[in-house]
Each structure stands twice: as structure tokens, then as C-alpha cells.
Design an enzyme around this catalytic site. Structure first.
Site, short mmCIF file in Angstrom:
data_model
loop_
_atom_site.label_atom_id
_atom_site.label_comp_id
_atom_site.label_asym_id
_atom_site.label_seq_id
_atom_site.Cartn_x
_atom_site.Cartn_y
_atom_site.Cartn_z
N GLU A 78 -11.92 -3.75 -2.79
CA GLU A 78 -10.63 -2.82 -3.39
C GLU A 78 -9.92 -3.31 -4.57
O GLU A 78 -9.77 -4.17 -5.40
CB GLU A 78 -9.06 -2.68 -2.60
CG GLU A 78 -9.64 -2.95 -1.41
CD GLU A 78 -8.18 -3.16 -0.34
OE1 GLU A 78 -6.48 -3.12 -0.87
OE2 GLU A 78 -7.82 -4.94 0.45
N HIS A 110 -9.63 1.96 -0.02
CA HIS A 110 -9.58 0.84 1.28
C HIS A 110 -10.63 1.25 2.44
O HIS A 110 -10.50 0.37 3.51
CB HIS A 110 -8.14 1.12 1.86
CG HIS A 110 -8.12 -0.31 2.51
ND1 HIS A 110 -7.87 -0.89 3.87
CD2 HIS A 110 -6.55 -1.03 1.93
CE1 HIS A 110 -7.77 -1.97 4.01
NE2 HIS A 110 -6.48 -2.34 2.75
N HIS A 124 0.74 -1.13 0.01
CA HIS A 124 0.18 -0.07 0.24
C HIS A 124 0.50 0.87 0.14
O HIS A 124 0.93 1.74 0.73
CB HIS A 124 -0.69 -0.23 1.40
CG HIS A 124 -2.10 -0.76 1.18
ND1 HIS A 124 -2.71 -1.70 0.00
CD2 HIS A 124 -2.73 -1.67 2.15
CE1 HIS A 124 -3.41 -2.06 0.55
NE2 HIS A 124 -3.39 -2.57 0.93
C1 GLA Z 1 -5.06 -5.01 2.93
C2 GLA Z 1 -3.60 -6.71 2.18
C3 GLA Z 1 -4.80 -7.35 3.39
C4 GLA Z 1 -4.13 -6.13 4.68
C5 GLA Z 1 -4.64 -4.53 4.88
C6 GLA Z 1 -4.39 -4.48 5.78
O1 GLA Z 1 -6.56 -5.31 2.25
O2 GLA Z 1 -4.75 -6.92 1.34
O3 GLA Z 1 -2.80 -7.76 3.87
O4 GLA Z 1 -2.41 -5.84 5.17
O5 GLA Z 1 -4.79 -4.39 3.36
O6 GLA Z 1 -4.91 -4.58 7.16
#
Ligand code: GLA
Length: 377
Positions: A340, A203, A129
Site C-alpha cells: 500500500e 488495498h 482505513h
Molecule cells: C492493513 C493493516 C493490517 C490489516 C489489513 C486488513 O493493511 O495494516 O493490519 O488491518 O489492513 O486486514
């Protein structure tokens, strides 16, 4: 005096309206202050039917979405915090825009035009991210607008050359528009002065029961995907596209999230539940439906449409009761899910995946629509 100005003045008396149109109104107020003093603002978008979205300049984060249940009672369907301190401490990306690259890049490294780039590693040996200080942790500039087709706010941010290891200066714009017919349109635009990977996503954790007092396992999910990208134990795609048919990943027919989540399956074990990218069954590159969620007790329905080729379904597996969110509610295991819209994880290292490279002559554009409704009892 125009009708728009009258509406604005009337609402200003109530709660400080800044911008109004027949499609909705936007108000702005101070939300908090960063430790170094920069202010963080809160924008409230309200449509003529009373649906309301709130977003802050920190992380371009969506902090609440209030939509009616089947009896017309408004409830907040996203997880988050009452104040800025909650967002500053949080490591779960509640409601934020994630970038430059949503999801993982293996070993925090990729090669482009015969140069190798080393990125920040913030998820074991991998990059997640956008790195240590991704777009979820910066304060964006914002501008509100209201027209006949909706009320909105545009967030802008310029990511400098070398930010978290990425090449090129990247100018990013994210717009949230709340429409009169209860849709949230998210538009992403980005330009760069050097070739660089870009993969922007949202997110938000949803819980359609409202005010998140229980898990999301009874939510009924459809995903318009016949394939997904299986991962290794660190959630990096192996590179293959596997059929969902006959597996717990088959959501082509509406199925409660919880029905198969705890079955013995290596992929579910790696994710601690669902934490996988689905390959959307797309025909062309226009807006198409990616998923539909319905929650039986409230009757709330969420449909997601996107121009993206992939959808990460994350079933809130890392939530463990250690986070206290809005109104003192403790977020337990799987109290929220994320859907997402994105390009596939680790695309900069996977030549077979759709490319995420943006070049100086390109304009990166991506759109996702979240449409809210209800079903009768
Ligand atoms: C994303 C990732 C997950 C986790 C979340 C945050 O969606 O795919 O593995 O890291 O973010 O907790």
C-alpha cells in the site's frame, strides 16, 4: 466510421463495449445491488495485449487483474469475490480504495489548527482505513474513457463534512488507467473546503501464482527502502525511523517473503508477520520505484512506482482460511500480500513525519503505477 467506433461495435456484439480507443477498451455491466437498492457496476478494462482489469463502483474496488505468465497463459493475480455479497461481508478491504486515511490514527484522535477531532474507532482504540464506513464501503460514481494511451475508469465520491469525524467536505477522484504496455496507473486527486488529513491508498491483495491456491511466501520481494517505521503492539508507529540493515525488514536485495517471516523478532511478533510501513528512499517528489515482486513458478513480475513517501507491506497475516473467495478458493494464512503506497501511519499525530494535511487552497495529488511483466524460465 472511425476505426475506434468499428472496434467498439465489433466488441459490443461480443460483450457490450461502451468505450474504445487504440489504447484499449472498456465495457460496463451491472455487478449487483446494495441492500437499499442502489446498483453497483462492473467496469472491464482490456488492453490490446489482452491484459484485463475489472473494478466495481462499490469501494472503487479492483476485483480482478488478469496478466500472462511466462508462457502467455492469463491468470487472475488478485484476491476477491465472485459477487457483491462477498464484498459486503468482507472486513479485509480486498481490492478497495482506503480513505480518508489509509492505515491507523492512534486513539482515533488528532489536533489540527488547535482543534481536536475525534474519529470513528474501528481497530481497538484506534482508527483504521477511514473508520467504520470508509471509502471502501461507499458506492462511487464512475466514468469510463479510452484513448491512445490507455483504457480507464474514473471513480468520484464526495465525503461530507464530519464523515467518520473528519473536518471538511472532501471531493475525491480515483482513476485507474490500463496502458498498452501492461501498466496500471492509479491517480488520486482530492480537494477540501476545510483543512483535513488525507491519505489515500489501494488495498489489493496480490498472489502472482494466479487464482490464489497457495500462500505468497515464495514470492521474491525487493523494497527500495533503507528505513522503516517500527510500531507498538497495536501497530502504531513509535515515531522513530529505524534502519532495515541487519533485520528481517531488509528487502533492499531481492529476498523471498517467507525467508525470515517467522524468525523471533518483536516487530514481526507485533504484526503477526510483516505489517509495517517502509520509508522509501526517495530523491525529490516524483515517481520512483518502491518495490519489485517476482514469482518463480509463473515468472510473473510486478513492479510498483509511486509519488508517495511510504509503502505498507502487509503479508496477509490476518487471512486464516475463514474466507472463501473467487471460484470457491479458500484464502488461507498469507495467501495474498498488500503493498500500500501511502504517507506514514498516524502522521496527524507525528509532527516529524511528512504532513498529510490538505488545505482548501491545495490539491491533493498522488500517483502509483503497477507494472506487470514476466521473466524467462
Ligand atoms: C492493513 C493493516 C493490517 C490489516 C489489513 C486488513 O493493511 O495494516 O493490519 O488491518 O489492513 O486486514
Amino acid at each position: 466510421m472511425t476505426r475506434m467506433t468499428t472496434v467498439c461495435l465489433a466488441l459490443a456484439l461480443l460483450w457490450g463495449c461502451d468505450t474504445a480507443g487504440t489504447g484499449g477498451v472498456v465495457s460496463q455491466r451491472l455487478f449487483g445491488e446494495m441492500p437499499y437498492g442502489q446498483t453497483v457496476d462492473l467496469y472491464t478494462l482490456t488492453n490490446p495485449g489482452g491484459v484485463e482489469l475489472q473494478a466495481i463502483t462499490y469501494g472503487a474496488t479492483i476485483v480482478s487483474i488478469r496478466v500472462p505468465d511466462r508462457n502467455g497463459v492469463l491468470g487472475d493475480i488478485v484476491l476477491g469475490f465472485d459477487d457483491l455479497a462477498g464484498y459486503l461481508e468482507d472486513a479485509s478491504y480486498f481490492g478497495a480504495v482506503v480513505g480518508r486515511y489509509a492505515n491507523r490514527i492512534a486513539r482515533g484522535r488528532f489536533s489540527l489548527d488547535s482543534e481536536t477531532y475525534e474519529l470513528a474507532r474501528n481497530n481497538g482504540p484506534n482508527h483504521l482505513h477511514g473508520g467504520v464506513r470508509g471509502f471502501d464501503e461507499v458506492v462511487w460514481s464512475a466514468e469510463a474513457f479510452a484513448t491512445d494511451s490507455g483504457a480507464g475508469v474514473t471513480f468520484t465520491h464526495t465525503s461530507p463534512d464530519g464523515d467518520e469525524g473528519y473536518p471538511g467536505t472532501l471531493a475525491v477522484q480515483v482513476t485507474y488507467t490500463l496502458t498498452p504496455d501492461d501498466a496500471l496507473v492509479v491517480d488520486y486527486v482530492a480537494t477540501t473546503d476545510r483543512p483535513t488529513p488525507v491519505n489515500l491508498s489501494q488495498h489489493t491483495y496480490f498472489n502472482l501464482t494466479g487464482d490464489a491456491r497457495r500462500d505468497v511466501l515464495d514470492h521474491v520481494l525487493t523494497i527500495d527502502a533503507e528505513r522503516y517505521t517500527p510500531v507498538d503492539s497495536m501497530l502504531i508507529p513509535t515515531g522513530t525511523l529505524a534502519a532495515v540493515a541487519g533485520t528481517p525488514f531488509d528487502f533492499t536485495a531481492a529476498t523471498p517473503i517467507g525467508t525470515r517471516i517467522d524468525t523471533e523478532n518483536e516487530q514481526l511478533r507485533f504484526g503477526g508477520g510483516y505489517d509495517h510501513n517502509f520509508v522509501l528512499a526517495r530523491d525529490g517528489d516524483g515517481l520512483m520505484r518502491a518495490a519489485r515482486l517476482s514469482e518463480p513458478t509463473s515468472g510473473r513480475v510486478l513492479e510498483i512506482y509511486t509519488t508517495e513517501p511510504g509503502l505498507q507491506f502487509y503479508s496477509g497475516n490476518f487471512l486464516d482460511g475463514s474466507t472463501t473467495g473467487k471460484n470457491g478458493h479458500v484464502y488461507g494464512h498469507r495467501f495474498g500480500f498488500c503493498l500500500e503506497t501511502q504517507h506514514f501511519p498516524d502522521s496527524p499525530n507525528q509532527p516529524e513525519f511528512p504532513s498529510t494535511i490538505v488545505r482548501p487552497d491545495d490539491v491533493y495529488r498522488s500517483r502509483t503505477v503497477f507494472r506487470f511483466s514476466t521473466t524467462p524460465p
